[in-house]
Motif scaffolding. Sequence first.
Motif, PDB file in Angstrom:
ATOM      1  N   GLU A   1      12.133  -3.649  60.195  1.00 45.40           N
ATOM      2  CA  GLU A   1      13.314  -3.118  60.173  1.00 45.40           C
ATOM      3  C   GLU A   1      14.875  -2.519  60.840  1.00 45.40           C
TER       4      GLU A   1
ATOM      5  N   ARG B   1      12.204  -5.661  54.079  1.00 40.99           N
ATOM      6  CA  ARG B   1      10.598  -5.825  52.801  1.00 40.99           C
ATOM      7  C   ARG B   1      10.696  -6.963  52.927  1.00 40.99           C
TER       8      ARG B   1
ATOM      9  N   SER C   1      11.290   3.761  55.367  1.00 38.53           N
ATOM     10  CA  SER C   1      12.077   2.272  55.251  1.00 38.53           C
ATOM     11  C   SER C   1      10.739   2.130  56.410  1.00 38.53           C
TER      12      SER C   1
ATOM     13  N   TYR D   1      16.783  -2.215  53.658  1.00 43.04           N
ATOM     14  CA  TYR D   1      15.477  -2.312  53.202  1.00 43.04           C
ATOM     15  C   TYR D   1      14.723  -3.365  52.751  1.00 43.04           C
TER      16      TYR D   1
ATOM     17  N   ARG E   1       7.313   1.583  55.683  1.00 40.34           N
ATOM     18  CA  ARG E   1       6.920   0.610  54.520  1.00 40.34           C
ATOM     19  C   ARG E   1       6.515  -0.980  55.008  1.00 40.34           C
TER      20      ARG E   1
ATOM     21  N   THR F   1      22.964   0.962  53.020  1.00 45.60           N
ATOM     22  CA  THR F   1      21.239   1.333  52.891  1.00 45.60           C
ATOM     23  C   THR F   1      20.204   0.559  52.341  1.00 45.60           C
ATOM     24  N   GLU F   2      20.330  -0.046  51.113  1.00 52.17           N
ATOM     25  CA  GLU F   2      19.938  -0.568  50.637  1.00 52.17           C
ATOM     26  C   GLU F   2      19.316  -2.238  51.182  1.00 52.17           C
TER      27      GLU F   2
END
Length: 391
Positions: A53, A180, A44, A176, A47, A172-173
């Motif tokens: 993050e 993002r 993560s 991200y 990215r 956790t999802e």
Amino acid sequence: MALRSFVVSDGVPRRHLPRRLTVLLPVAGLLVLAGCGLTLLALSTARVGWVAEAVGVAGALLPVGPVVAAFLWVDRWEPEPARLLWLAFGWGACVATITALLINNTAEAVGDLLLGKGGGDKISAMVSAPLVEEGVKGAFVLGILLFLREEFDGVIDGIVYAGLVAAGFAFTENIYYFGRAFAEYGFGDSTSPGVVAAFILRGVLSPFTHPLFTVMIGIGIGVAARSATKRARVLAPLLGYLAAVVLHALWNTTATIGTANTFLTVYFLVMVPLFGAVVYFVHWHRKREQRIVAAGLPAMVDAGLIVVSEVDLLASMKGRKSWRSRVRAQSGPHAARAVEDYQSAVSELAFLRHAMAAGSAGIDAAGREARLLDVVRQARRKAVDVARATR
């Protein structure tokens, strides 16, 4: 898993497993969880970057607290072991997430090859993600039923384990997705949806979506745990998994290819009413648990396990809470904890005897009852001794 012996620690009987299992399995489990977590963090961060993050972590922490608290509130008649609840959350946050990531990315790559650029993302969201994510999340709940049967009493336990696995996965999802959104659009404005819009959608409007999907599996496995027929024990988990996949696919499909109106229609006409129905179902089932416990108390009085004066205190959550509060005020938190352990043991015995009467307790029911009888006796003795020693 066969038990080798049953020993007493601090006055309460406990299962004693081979040392290679009691030492190696927890260490192996922690290493797997840590490895998955570090891998997800590295992927993560690569990215979106460290700043994004950190924003993602901060945003994900806000909704996960109320979600976890809600499931812990549900789990009050006979609370599950804290280590298993932590493990459920960790499984969802690490193991389930990284497994789903690997398979979904593979499905996306295959979809791009077959359907062209962008087609794989749709296939992953609408087909792969629902099938894989719900399967991996549900595997933990099924594992508890198969390998730790004594810790699984029925539908409420299924709901609690499934809900915490899903809460970990969503946590956790969200890290991200929030990260993002911040990396691409910052906090957002009137023309571009940034992390604020993502938080409103996932953290405010739909924090219970993943738990809602996976709770269907928990209900199915919970029904199987208390079913006397082999057909029901097989069909109930399968139907629960199918319901979870269909709901997840419907949600992802409307978010991926649907219009704003389609998404809002599904949200208000399907997800919100279904969430209300599940809340009502949980309320009804907790009332049913109360009736089961209350119905089992007279036999415990006759057997000398409890005394008559404790019946009203044990028969309701209000009575139990009042009892613990009074003991805490008179003898301190350690004594209140001993009373809570005693109350939980009484509940577990009542649930087991109810299942035995219905023919759904399993072939080891007599042995489990004998162990629970010892647990109740020694838990009550400990509660009384602690209270006396602290006065």
